[in-house]
Motif scaffolding. Sequence first.
Motif, PDB file in Angstrom:
ATOM      1  N   GLN A  63       0.829  -1.213   0.000  1.00 21.37           N
ATOM      2  CA  GLN A  63       0.000   0.000   0.000  1.00 21.37           C
ATOM      3  C   GLN A  63       0.863   1.263   0.000  1.00 21.37           C
ATOM      4  OE1 GLN A  63      -2.099  -0.990   3.571  1.00 21.37           O
ATOM      5  NE2 GLN A  63      -3.921  -1.741   2.492  1.00 21.37           N
ATOM      6  N   ASN A  64       1.990   1.227   0.726  1.00 24.34           N
ATOM      7  CA  ASN A  64       2.899   2.374   0.710  1.00 24.34           C
ATOM      8  C   ASN A  64       3.356   2.673  -0.709  1.00 24.34           C
ATOM      9  OD1 ASN A  64       4.138   3.899   3.132  1.00 24.34           O
ATOM     10  ND2 ASN A  64       3.801   1.850   3.962  1.00 24.34           N
ATOM     11  N   LEU A  65       3.753   1.620  -1.419  1.00 24.86           N
ATOM     12  CA  LEU A  65       4.271   1.817  -2.780  1.00 24.86           C
ATOM     13  C   LEU A  65       3.150   2.245  -3.723  1.00 24.86           C
ATOM     14  CD1 LEU A  65       6.803  -1.146  -3.062  1.00 24.86           C
ATOM     15  CD2 LEU A  65       7.225   1.223  -2.424  1.00 24.86           C
ATOM     16  N   GLU A  87      12.597  -7.509  -5.655  1.00 25.46           N
ATOM     17  CA  GLU A  87      14.001  -7.098  -5.810  1.00 25.46           C
ATOM     18  C   GLU A  87      14.667  -6.846  -4.454  1.00 25.46           C
ATOM     19  OE1 GLU A  87      15.180  -5.204  -9.173  1.00 25.46           O
ATOM     20  OE2 GLU A  87      17.153  -5.691  -8.360  1.00 25.46           O
ATOM     21  N   VAL A  88      13.932  -6.220  -3.522  1.00 26.76           N
ATOM     22  CA  VAL A  88      14.544  -5.921  -2.216  1.00 26.76           C
ATOM     23  C   VAL A  88      14.263  -7.018  -1.193  1.00 26.76           C
ATOM     24  CG1 VAL A  88      14.411  -3.424  -2.605  1.00 26.76           C
ATOM     25  CG2 VAL A  88      12.585  -4.553  -1.320  1.00 26.76           C
ATOM     26  N   ARG A  95      12.635  -1.404   6.987  1.00 32.29           N
ATOM     27  CA  ARG A  95      12.231  -0.070   6.495  1.00 32.29           C
ATOM     28  C   ARG A  95      13.231   0.436   5.453  1.00 32.29           C
ATOM     29  NH1 ARG A  95      12.315   3.327  11.031  1.00 32.29           N
ATOM     30  NH2 ARG A  95      12.622   1.650  12.505  1.00 32.29           N
ATOM     31  N   GLN A  96      14.508   0.145   5.693  1.00 33.12           N
ATOM     32  CA  GLN A  96      15.524   0.561   4.708  1.00 33.12           C
ATOM     33  C   GLN A  96      15.253  -0.113   3.359  1.00 33.12           C
ATOM     34  OE1 GLN A  96      17.438   3.031   5.464  1.00 33.12           O
ATOM     35  NE2 GLN A  96      19.192   2.420   6.662  1.00 33.12           N
ATOM     36  N   ALA A 106      12.973   0.111  -2.160  1.00 36.33           N
ATOM     37  CA  ALA A 106      11.951  -0.290  -3.135  1.00 36.33           C
ATOM     38  C   ALA A 106      11.214   0.938  -3.671  1.00 36.33           C
ATOM     39  CB  ALA A 106      10.962  -1.263  -2.487  1.00 36.33           C
ATOM     40  N   ALA A 107      10.899   1.879  -2.754  1.00 41.32           N
ATOM     41  CA  ALA A 107      10.189   3.098  -3.168  1.00 41.32           C
ATOM     42  C   ALA A 107      11.023   3.884  -4.174  1.00 41.32           C
ATOM     43  CB  ALA A 107       9.873   3.957  -1.949  1.00 41.32           C
ATOM     44  N   ALA A 108      12.333   3.938  -3.923  1.00 45.09           N
ATOM     45  CA  ALA A 108      13.216   4.661  -4.849  1.00 45.09           C
ATOM     46  C   ALA A 108      13.292   3.940  -6.192  1.00 45.09           C
ATOM     47  CB  ALA A 108      14.607   4.807  -4.240  1.00 45.09           C
TER      48      ALA A 108
END
Length: 313
Positions: free
Chosen positions: A97-99, A121-122, A140-141, A146-148
């Motif tokens: 949901q964050n992504l 990938e992460v 979280r890192q 992943a967000a980046a």
Amino acid sequence: MEELRALRARGITKSFGDVVALDGIDLDVTQGRIHGLVGPNGAGKTTLLGLLLGLAVADSGRLEVLGTPVERALDAPDGVAGFVDGPALYPSLTPRQNLAALAALRGHDARTAGIDDVLAEVGLTDVADDRTRGFSLGMRQRLGLAAALLTKPRLLVLDEPSNGLDPAGKKHVHGVLSRLAADGTAVVLSSHNMDDLEALCSEVTILAAGRVVFSGPLSKLATENRELDYRLLTSDPQAARRLADDAPGIQVVDDPGVRQDAGLLVVRALMPALDQLVVRLVERGVALRELTPMVSPLEAAFLALTEQQEADR
Ligand SMILES: Nc1ncnc2c1ncn2[C@@H]1O[C@H](COP(=O)(O)OP(=O)(O)OP(=O)(O)O)[C@@H](O)[C@H]1O
């Protein structure tokens, strides 16, 4: 083939009131390279990374990111992604949901944004539908990374991305960053961990008190004109000691941390003098069993350069 420049900074300054965080920084980063930023606490690493992400603007100097001059606007330049001071996440939402929220903010359809791919990938597929609240720092890192990745960046900017990662997580993230670089993305990351920097980066910039004290390939640091302490283990310690005592440019160091009875010798030398000593040992029939720097060249350079800068202040 001409190398494409991802980043060019010239004479960048940034102050917070009386505190000069960056004092005339020059930095060049080429596409497809992983560039490490290293320096003592307060050296200016996070401030510099924040400028690259458009989180703050420099007081003076010129900054060019992916071929475009960064003007005074507070906005991440196109093609740049990353985070400083830990990734910004919604704790009540799951990673997926964050992504999806991030993709929506950027005007993308969550179904086609590649969310599953970046989670895989992460290495977060198994927890993709758990709430982010309660995630460890390492998780979280990974989610921040992943967000980046979702934006397919050409310049990835990360502040201490290995913080909180266990050895397997670190290896995983190193793999992700190395693959990105192999595909042409430039990565600029800060770290306090010399082993990480040596494992990942082809080039480093050492900052101290807002200034660049070294910038270039790691290999140059290793051969820079600096004496290092080396552990020397041979087949005949007495003969080795006599030869080392007589050799020009070699200082035998009595290191209390090294067991003399084990036949180990610690010598301080520049690389050419050390080469000469090795040749002499072999000529005299003394076999070389081990020759290693006591601390890594990066760590030695880091300590020497930053201590010098602090002393000059
Ligand atoms: N928003 C701010 N307001 C005031 N001072 C700041 C601010 N951000 C940074 N500084 C100061 O600027 C200097 C550089 O800080 P910065 O966080 O960039 O260092 P750093 O190299 O990232 O340190 P660390 O390794 O501890 O993370 C420090 O003296 C810091 O106190």
